[in-house]
Design an enzyme around this catalytic site. Sequence first.
Site, PDB file in Angstrom:
ATOM      1  N   TYR A 180       0.777  -1.253   0.021  1.00 22.28           N
ATOM      2  CA  TYR A 180       0.141   0.022  -0.154  1.00 22.28           C
ATOM      3  C   TYR A 180       0.680   1.283   0.161  1.00 22.28           C
ATOM      4  O   TYR A 180       2.087   1.167  -0.162  1.00 22.28           O
ATOM      5  CB  TYR A 180      -0.968   0.011   1.341  1.00 22.28           C
ATOM      6  CG  TYR A 180      -2.062  -1.080   0.961  1.00 22.28           C
ATOM      7  CD1 TYR A 180      -3.062  -1.029   0.223  1.00 22.28           C
ATOM      8  CD2 TYR A 180      -1.870  -2.274   1.906  1.00 22.28           C
ATOM      9  CE1 TYR A 180      -3.764  -2.000  -0.098  1.00 22.28           C
ATOM     10  CE2 TYR A 180      -3.083  -3.227   1.773  1.00 22.28           C
ATOM     11  CZ  TYR A 180      -3.816  -3.212   0.887  1.00 22.28           C
ATOM     12  OH  TYR A 180      -4.924  -4.092   0.700  1.00 22.28           O
ATOM     13  N   ALA A 391     -21.041 -31.922   3.620  1.00 20.44           N
ATOM     14  CA  ALA A 391     -22.298 -31.513   3.901  1.00 20.44           C
ATOM     15  C   ALA A 391     -22.978 -32.429   5.085  1.00 20.44           C
ATOM     16  O   ALA A 391     -23.454 -31.560   5.889  1.00 20.44           O
ATOM     17  CB  ALA A 391     -23.286 -31.301   2.856  1.00 20.44           C
TER      18      ALA A 391
END
Length: 568
Positions: A180, A391
């Site tokens: 940054y 799942a």
Amino acid sequence: MVENDNESRFEKLLSPFDLGGMRLKNRMVMPAMSVGIVTDDGYVTERLLDYFAERARGGVGLIIVGYAVVEFPRGLTGPRKVAIDDDKFLPGLTSLAQCIKQNGAHAALQLNHAGGFAISSFAESIPIAPSAVVCRPGGEIPRAMTVEDIQAMKVRFVEGAQRAQKAGFEAVEIHSATGYLLNQFLSPAKNKRTDAYGGDLPNRARLLLEIIAAIREQVGASYPLWVRLNGKEFGVPGGITLEETCELSRMLEKAGCCAINVTHYGTYPFHQLVEPAGSFVYLAEAVKKAVSIPVMVGGRMTPAVSERALQKGDTDLVTMGRQLLADPELPNKVASGRPDEVAPCITCLSCKGRSGDTRCTVNPALGMEKRFRVVPSQKVKNVLVIGGGLAGMEAAVVAARRGHRVTLFEKGNRLGGRMGLAARMPHKARIADLNAYLARQANKLGVQVELGKIVTPELVKSIKPDAVVIAVGGRIPALKWLAGVLSGLLLYSDYSHVEGLGRTVTDGAGRRQTFGVHSMLTVVMKPDQRLQKGIQAIVPEVYLAGDCMASYGMMEALASGARAGLEV
């Protein structure tokens, strides 16, 4: 490496620590991570409060919120970042600081500007940087900042720190790492200036040091203030070296910083997938030898790796980012002697997406803490889960946590479904950790698991469950082969078998075709809902989860299992 007694009890990791006047209850720090659950114009939301409250309750010593943009929207790399460039954001930021502190953690805030990392479609302007040098792969050419721009930027950081202090945050971190703006000034690969803000390290560090000095004048000498730095820039020709980082850390200590947060950064892809846990501790070790102020470090810092680094004195604090996305209760579980119950981060990097909210394959509650909160069921039911894949196991675990009596039938001889195969792929071995975690949880919660069980409507009728969760996966109607890079897509809708390590396919007509070593097999799944049709007339509650609903990836499959467990 065999753990000694202190390591197995995590004595150093769980010990308190004084950081800039804050008495942290342990050495675990949640670093700044943008998770996207703010408004498009930078305001704090109720969901963000829920997200941080969950992690504060989880037992971490310090939470660093961020990053907060000091120039909105010009400092943006993507949507939904916290803004702090105007007093209108103070009410939400004040609520956020209070939320963290009220739930047991200390609260800090990270200030940042993307600079040349910004994306103009979000920033609504051409990115700015120290020099007109592309700052990220595929990025835009930024506009070189003038001296007037630099002075205005310094003011923005100072005002951001003042607002953070006013909002009730107990410390501020200046983000000068991971590519940054302030990192761009520090990096000789990005900073090509020839004025007072470019050239040797003191000049490249000038803006950062001026920001630190100006903030100190406004917030006082005792307010905790530190900087996040790259230990080094990997894969960046002419980038920051570890020796420079050590020298810069000494400058920052002299300037009044109370700590250094050491991180790592590079332009090469997917290093998070292949680097072992704790691979970057040596960066903090070097910085710690250069300064007398505390040092913190991150990089897949598991509890065991963290304890060893702390005991060796390589660091004072450890940052745990993705680990606390996957399981915000990690600190509490470690403190109560339950490290085996920590949900593992599998470093799939699903949380790194730029668009929308951050999500986690392992933790479907991330950013939706209220919706996925596990609460005891008002009525205890006998629940049958059919299918022991991802799942099905998640549905069984969640239902058992709610107090239901759960039985899980799996037709194979092991739990996990296709996770076992997925874990054998390159750099995917950590999927096996998720499989093992869910199996352990099912066992601890008393789920009755029966392997080698073929389920029919007649069997279900004889068991008489109150509710059934069907998680039998999908059917494979076809195989698709992608032969090399340029060979195109070949569809075999009628095949008999595949042989030779998956390189020779024989179709139903007896035709054989062989592909090269670099061919890739793609399995096209279709939902298998045949069992559902036979059970619906027998059981009052029937739920679907996983690939029998749709062709899901791991994240969607696990989330569907969690929803089924919550609804039953």
